[in-house]
Design a protein around this motif. Structure first.
Motif, PDB file in Angstrom:
ATOM      1  N   ASN A 138       9.226  -1.372   6.336  1.00 47.03           N
ATOM      2  CA  ASN A 138       9.526  -0.441   5.244  1.00 47.03           C
ATOM      3  C   ASN A 138       8.425   0.594   5.064  1.00 47.03           C
ATOM      4  O   ASN A 138       8.167   1.050   3.955  1.00 47.03           O
ATOM      5  N   GLY A 139       7.773   0.958   6.168  1.00 48.53           N
ATOM      6  CA  GLY A 139       6.729   1.969   6.074  1.00 48.53           C
ATOM      7  C   GLY A 139       5.604   1.732   7.045  1.00 48.53           C
ATOM      8  O   GLY A 139       5.799   1.265   8.170  1.00 48.53           O
ATOM      9  N   ILE A 140       4.396   2.026   6.583  1.00 50.18           N
ATOM     10  CA  ILE A 140       3.231   1.945   7.454  1.00 50.18           C
ATOM     11  C   ILE A 140       1.990   1.672   6.619  1.00 50.18           C
ATOM     12  O   ILE A 140       1.906   2.088   5.456  1.00 50.18           O
ATOM     13  N   LEU A 141       1.026   0.936   7.176  1.00 50.37           N
ATOM     14  CA  LEU A 141      -0.268   0.721   6.538  1.00 50.37           C
ATOM     15  C   LEU A 141      -1.296   1.641   7.177  1.00 50.37           C
ATOM     16  O   LEU A 141      -1.324   1.793   8.402  1.00 50.37           O
ATOM     17  N   ILE A 142      -2.142   2.246   6.349  1.00 55.40           N
ATOM     18  CA  ILE A 142      -3.258   3.059   6.828  1.00 55.40           C
ATOM     19  C   ILE A 142      -4.550   2.360   6.431  1.00 55.40           C
ATOM     20  O   ILE A 142      -4.786   2.089   5.246  1.00 55.40           O
ATOM     21  N   VAL A 143      -5.385   2.030   7.414  1.00 55.61           N
ATOM     22  CA  VAL A 143      -6.675   1.394   7.170  1.00 55.61           C
ATOM     23  C   VAL A 143      -7.755   2.455   7.344  1.00 55.61           C
ATOM     24  O   VAL A 143      -7.934   3.016   8.423  1.00 55.61           O
ATOM     25  N   ASP A 144      -8.466   2.727   6.251  1.00 56.52           N
ATOM     26  CA  ASP A 144      -9.525   3.734   6.237  1.00 56.52           C
ATOM     27  C   ASP A 144     -10.779   3.055   5.699  1.00 56.52           C
ATOM     28  O   ASP A 144     -10.890   2.803   4.502  1.00 56.52           O
ATOM     29  N   GLY A 145     -11.728   2.740   6.584  1.00 54.10           N
ATOM     30  CA  GLY A 145     -12.857   1.923   6.166  1.00 54.10           C
ATOM     31  C   GLY A 145     -12.360   0.537   5.780  1.00 54.10           C
ATOM     32  O   GLY A 145     -11.669  -0.126   6.551  1.00 54.10           O
ATOM     33  N   ASN A 146     -12.680   0.122   4.547  1.00 52.25           N
ATOM     34  CA  ASN A 146     -12.183  -1.156   4.054  1.00 52.25           C
ATOM     35  C   ASN A 146     -11.053  -0.984   3.046  1.00 52.25           C
ATOM     36  O   ASN A 146     -10.700  -1.921   2.328  1.00 52.25           O
TER      37      ASN A 146
END
Length: 409
Positions: A238-246
């Motif tokens: 149902n979408g996407i995860l964005i990991v930016d640093g922690n």
């Protein structure tokens, strides 16, 4: 359908340069873990990129410039391939782990220039991981290997492979599952969370492998990509995860079910290319839209391709462009930021995605602005310059091929 394809393995150039430098003081014979080769290395005038293509029962190795066959290596069973990101090696997924293929091409740095060598490709005795080998991810000068059957993660240095050293640091996730791990330059690792029945999201582990952050808002998490400034993405149903640093941010799909299971990133672009499926009940959905996600803003754009494509169709081209191989047989090139189509380049004949993902189907891999497209029904492979749109090479193969990877040499 679960795809074994991983997208970060295509970010070769950054790692190739650093890996070559690490073996600069070595003798070319010593830097060759191909004990099975019948002759020693031959020096070449320039780097010799090569292609590896799997088929049911083995691996073909081709010269990437001429598309001439260099080797045919028999291997039992269904064969999957992933680049090691060091310009020379390929990980081969076997039932009990990952085996290393030496493509037999490399460059030895020597001051302000390099010496280029080739030798016969061979399957080495270097092995990693355990049962049900899955995703391979090259990121921040490390390779992360995830074994689905055991939950074991192996972290490998590409330069060690060039030295012929099968060494890795390992840890195991709480529950085995069809997962993925991504090593980061600060020593942390981002890993998927799940078990054999379901997958829910990702967790960030520090150097000691203690959890420091997690997000479980990503049902069916699958696929990963790297974008500019160290950001990572992981696909959800149902979408996407964005990991930016922690920090882990969820971006929702515009549809209640909008699966982004496979992505392609570019280290110079903030935008990640992804597939997009919206029919939750389909046994095999043949999508015609794809996704472009800006990892800085979280903006998720859907673009109509005008034809269907498969999970093996996504690539990145010159300048971070999005390249998609459509079932109409053309390479569709888009500006990743605007979503505008910039080129449609005929490549192969029309084709249809097979019902089983393990079946032979067309593949596309881009290396140094050249798109290599395999077409198993006609047993063809073509090389197309994405900047000029010209076909620069074509060859007929002896087998119906399944997967395709490239090494820079």
């Amino acid at each position: 359908m679960l795809s074994p394809r991983t997208t970060l393995t295509r970010s070769l150039a950054l790692l190739a340069a650093s890996s070559i430098a690490l073996v600069a003081c070595g003798d070319p014979e010593q830097a060759t873990p191909s004990a099975e080769s019948s002759r020693g290395p031959a020096e070449q005038q320039s780097a010799t990129p090569r292609l590896a293509l799997s088929y049911d029962g083995g691996i073909l190795v081709l010269d990437a410039k001429t598309l001439d066959q260099v080797a045919d290596l028999p291997l039992d069973g269904f064969v999957r391939l992933n680049s090691a990101g060091n310009g020379r090696h390929v990980f081969v997924s076997e039932a009990d782990g990952f085996r290393v293929l030496d493509a037999g091409t490399w460059t030895k740095a020597h001051g302000d220039h390099g010496h280029h060598y080739t030798t016969e490709p061979s399957l080495t005795e270097m092995r990693f991981g355990g049962a049900e080998p899955g995703h391979v991810v090259v990121h921040d000068s490390r390779i992360s290997l995830f074994s689905d059957g055991t939950g074991q993660v192996d972290i490998v240095e590409p330069a060690e492979l060039l030295r012929g050293n099968p060494v890795a640091t390992t840890f195991t996730v709480p529950q085995p599952h069809h997962g993925v791990a991504v090593f980061r330059g600060d020593g942390s690792v981002v890993v998927t969370r799940g078990d054999e029945n379901s997958r829910s999201g990702v967790a960030i582990l520090d150097k000691q492998r203690n959890e420091i952050a997690r997000n479980d808002e990503c049902p069916g998490v699958h696929g990963e990509a790297a974008a500019a400034d160290g950001r990572l993405t992981f696909g959800c149903e149902n979408g996407i995860l964005i990991v930016d640093g922690n920090d882990i941010r969820k971006v929702a799909s515009p549809d209640p079910y909008g699966r982004i299971g496979n992505q392609a990133g570019d280290h110079g672009s903030p935008v990640v290319l992804g597939d997009y499926k919206s029919d939750e009940d389909a046994d095999l959905e043949r999508p015609t839209r794809f996704s472009l996600t800006d990892t800085r803003t979280g903006d998720l754009r859907l673009v109509d391709l005008g034809t269907s494509y498969s999970f093996r169709s996504l690539e990145r081209g010159p300048g971070g462009s999005a390249v998609i191989l459509g079932t109409d047989g053309a390479l569709h090139v888009f500006d990743a930021r605007s979503g505008n189509r910039t080129a449609r380049i005929p490549a192969i004949g029309e084709w249809a995605e097979p019902d089983e993902w393990q079946s032979p189907m067309p593949n596309v891999v881009v290396q140094d602005r050249i798109a290599y497209v395999s077409e198993p029904v006609s047993r063809k492979i073509v090389a197309i310059d994405l900047e000029s749109g010209e076909k620069v090479a074509e060859s007929t193969l002896p087998r119906e091929t399944v997967e395709l990877v490239a090494v820079t040499g």
